[in-house]
Design an enzyme around this catalytic site. Structure first.
Site, PDB file in Angstrom:
ATOM      1  N   TYR A 155       0.843  -1.194   0.000  1.00 16.89           N
ATOM      2  CA  TYR A 155       0.000   0.000   0.000  1.00 16.89           C
ATOM      3  C   TYR A 155       0.888   1.258   0.000  1.00 16.89           C
ATOM      4  O   TYR A 155       0.690   2.179  -0.797  1.00 16.89           O
ATOM      5  CB  TYR A 155      -0.905  -0.026   1.230  1.00 16.89           C
ATOM      6  CG  TYR A 155      -1.802   1.172   1.396  1.00 16.89           C
ATOM      7  CD1 TYR A 155      -3.016   1.244   0.739  1.00 16.89           C
ATOM      8  CD2 TYR A 155      -1.444   2.224   2.239  1.00 16.89           C
ATOM      9  CE1 TYR A 155      -3.855   2.340   0.913  1.00 16.89           C
ATOM     10  CE2 TYR A 155      -2.276   3.321   2.410  1.00 16.89           C
ATOM     11  CZ  TYR A 155      -3.483   3.373   1.748  1.00 16.89           C
ATOM     12  OH  TYR A 155      -4.313   4.460   1.912  1.00 16.89           O
TER      13      TYR A 155
HETATM   14  N1  LIG Z   1      -9.257   6.002   5.524  1.00 12.83           N
HETATM   15  C1  LIG Z   1      -8.041   6.454   5.754  1.00 12.83           C
HETATM   16  O1  LIG Z   1      -7.577   6.511   6.914  1.00 12.83           O
HETATM   17  C2  LIG Z   1      -7.178   6.933   4.615  1.00 12.83           C
HETATM   18  C3  LIG Z   1      -5.969   7.552   4.950  1.00 12.83           C
HETATM   19  C4  LIG Z   1      -5.163   8.030   3.921  1.00 12.83           C
HETATM   20  C5  LIG Z   1      -5.545   7.894   2.614  1.00 12.83           C
HETATM   21  N2  LIG Z   1      -6.720   7.273   2.308  1.00 12.83           N
HETATM   22  C6  LIG Z   1      -7.074   7.156   0.890  1.00 12.83           C
HETATM   23  O2  LIG Z   1      -8.318   7.807   0.661  1.00 12.83           O
HETATM   24  C7  LIG Z   1      -9.017   7.167  -0.411  1.00 12.83           C
HETATM   25  C8  LIG Z   1     -10.411   6.780   0.045  1.00 12.83           C
HETATM   26  O3  LIG Z   1     -10.282   5.901   1.138  1.00 12.83           O
HETATM   27  P1  LIG Z   1     -11.514   5.481   2.084  1.00 12.83           P
HETATM   28  O4  LIG Z   1     -10.911   5.225   3.396  1.00 12.83           O
HETATM   29  O5  LIG Z   1     -12.608   6.434   1.924  1.00 12.83           O
HETATM   30  O6  LIG Z   1     -11.874   4.058   1.428  1.00 12.83           O
HETATM   31  P2  LIG Z   1     -13.281   3.288   1.299  1.00 12.83           P
HETATM   32  O7  LIG Z   1     -14.217   3.731   2.344  1.00 12.83           O
HETATM   33  O8  LIG Z   1     -12.940   1.849   1.176  1.00 12.83           O
HETATM   34  O9  LIG Z   1     -13.832   3.833  -0.120  1.00 12.83           O
HETATM   35  C9  LIG Z   1     -13.156   3.524  -1.313  1.00 12.83           C
HETATM   36  C10 LIG Z   1     -13.982   3.948  -2.498  1.00 12.83           C
HETATM   37  O10 LIG Z   1     -13.262   3.620  -3.699  1.00 12.83           O
HETATM   38  C11 LIG Z   1     -14.099   2.859  -4.562  1.00 12.83           C
HETATM   39  N3  LIG Z   1     -13.259   1.999  -5.395  1.00 12.83           N
HETATM   40  C12 LIG Z   1     -12.429   1.010  -5.013  1.00 12.83           C
HETATM   41  N4  LIG Z   1     -11.823   0.461  -6.078  1.00 12.83           N
HETATM   42  C13 LIG Z   1     -12.281   1.126  -7.171  1.00 12.83           C
HETATM   43  C14 LIG Z   1     -12.038   1.031  -8.571  1.00 12.83           C
HETATM   44  N5  LIG Z   1     -11.198   0.126  -9.094  1.00 12.83           N
HETATM   45  N6  LIG Z   1     -12.679   1.895  -9.404  1.00 12.83           N
HETATM   46  C15 LIG Z   1     -13.544   2.810  -8.908  1.00 12.83           C
HETATM   47  N7  LIG Z   1     -13.819   2.953  -7.600  1.00 12.83           N
HETATM   48  C16 LIG Z   1     -13.201   2.106  -6.741  1.00 12.83           C
HETATM   49  C17 LIG Z   1     -15.054   2.136  -3.617  1.00 12.83           C
HETATM   50  O11 LIG Z   1     -16.271   1.773  -4.249  1.00 12.83           O
HETATM   51  P3  LIG Z   1     -16.526   0.309  -4.891  1.00 12.83           P
HETATM   52  O12 LIG Z   1     -15.782  -0.675  -4.033  1.00 12.83           O
HETATM   53  O13 LIG Z   1     -18.033   0.150  -4.805  1.00 12.83           O
HETATM   54  O14 LIG Z   1     -16.027   0.412  -6.284  1.00 12.83           O
HETATM   55  C18 LIG Z   1     -15.325   3.238  -2.592  1.00 12.83           C
HETATM   56  O15 LIG Z   1     -16.307   4.130  -3.048  1.00 12.83           O
HETATM   57  C19 LIG Z   1      -8.141   5.976  -0.814  1.00 12.83           C
HETATM   58  O16 LIG Z   1      -7.331   6.333  -1.911  1.00 12.83           O
HETATM   59  C20 LIG Z   1      -7.280   5.727   0.412  1.00 12.83           C
HETATM   60  O17 LIG Z   1      -6.063   5.088   0.099  1.00 12.83           O
HETATM   61  C21 LIG Z   1      -7.552   6.790   3.286  1.00 12.83           C
END
Ligand SMILES: NC(=O)c1ccc[n+]([C@@H]2O[C@H](COP(=O)([O-])OP(=O)(O)OC[C@H]3O[C@@H](n4cnc5c(N)ncnc54)[C@H](OP(=O)(O)O)[C@@H]3O)[C@@H](O)[C@H]2O)c1
Length: 272
Positions: A155
């Site tokens: 990751y």
């Molecule tokens: N949560 C944290 O603490 C955190 C910290 C730093 C960075 N981030 C980053 O922030 C972003 C969002 O994270 P989150 O925590 O909100 O994750 P999440 O709740 O798992 O949401 C991820 C979203 O991405 C979509 N997705 C996954 N694979 C996809 C694909 N191939 N094409 C299109 N859509 C796709 C999912 O929908 P479907 O599965 O229905 O397609 C979902 O809407 C990510 O890039 C993550 O690495 C998160």
């Protein structure tokens, strides 16, 4: 107010959905997206009911497929001209040590977190260059600053690469009226984070202790990111929620006051 149209990849839940809500509550127009048609439609309908039917559209996209990303731009821009494009879609760390991860999962993480961002940046930039205006933001994550932790190698590699890619392309871009930057949300309680807590090599309780010091809820972080995106006028910018000073302050304060952001109950639900 000049209303903007913001396209957010991966906005059916988590931070993407939180940013969609934040932009909508500030009067802007949003295209939400994700891989699953039923979920995309349900989320779009819910937001249309909460805000206004004219302000929300939902489109299916798989960011790993360049044609699908092209289609997202075409459909969204046919609906309303696109001002801001956010490459948010991502999948989290499995928590496994790298040598336990199968090649299929390696492909999936790299294609979603890195190739997906590259696909989105390319498509949005080419169209925004023609428009002569626009802004693109790519989602960072653990490892973007070079930090390491057991279970985060794959990751972190993708997120480190996202920062390099964005910084390098921002310098290379010939159309200076298009802005490009990264978003750093810190630690946010979403399905992605909860899954990584469950599988953390040091065990969930250790992670929960740290997350209760450093993590925040989507409702706190997403409006901050949305506001900063709308205010930003510069390219090669990094919009960060959890700065080094905030981390220092949170650890210092944790000796005197306990924060409870993260609950054991959260672990029973993987979506929010
Ligand atoms: N949560 C944290 O603490 C955190 C910290 C730093 C960075 N981030 C980053 O922030 C972003 C969002 O994270 P989150 O925590 O909100 O994750 P999440 O709740 O798992 O949401 C991820 C979203 O991405 C979509 N997705 C996954 N694979 C996809 C694909 N191939 N094409 C299109 N859509 C796709 C999912 O929908 P479907 O599965 O229905 O397609 C979902 O809407 C990510 O890039 C993550 O690495 C998160």
């Amino acid at each position: 107010m000049n209303s903007k149209h913001i396209v957010i990849t991966g906005s059916t839940r988590g931070i993407g959905l939180g940013m969609a809500r934040a932009f909508l509550s500030m009067g802007h127009v949003v295209s939400v997206s994700g891989r699953h048609r039923e979920l995309v439609n349900a989320v779009a309908r819910k937001l249309q009911n909460e805000f206004s039917p004219e302000k929300v559209a939902g489109f299916v996209v798989d960011v790993t497929a360049p044609r699908s990303v092209d289609q997202l731009w075409l459909k969204a821009s046919l609906w309303k001209p696109v001002d801001i494009w956010i490459n948010n879609a991502g999948i989290g760390p499995s928590g496994e040590l790298f040598h336990h991860i199968y090649p299929e999962e390696i492909d999936e993480v790299i294609h979603t977190n890195l190739t997906g961002v590259i696909n989105g940046t390319r498509v949005a930039y080419l169209h925004m260059k023609q428009q002569g205006a626009g802004a693109i933001y790519n989602m960072e994550g653990f490892g973007s600053d070079g930090r390491t932790m057991p279970g985060m190698t794959l990751y972190g590699t993708t997120k480190r690469a996202v920062r390099y890619f964005t910084h390098s392309f921002a310098k290379e871009m010939v159309e200076k009226k298009v802005l490009l930057g990264t978003l750093s949300p810190g630690m946010v309680v979403t399905g992605l984070l909860l899954e990584s807590v469950k599988k953390a090599p040091a065990g969930p309780q250790q992670s929960i202790r740290i997350f209760n010091i450093l993590a925040d809820r989507v409702e706190t972080v997403a409006p901050f990111l949305a506001r900063k995106i709308l205010e930003n006028q510069k390219t090669d910018v990094r919009i960060a929620w959890l700065t080094k000073w905030k981390i220092f302050f949170r650890f210092f304060r944790s000796f005197f006051r306990k924060r409870a952001v993260f609950f054991n109950d959260d672990l029973n639900s993987s979506q929010n």
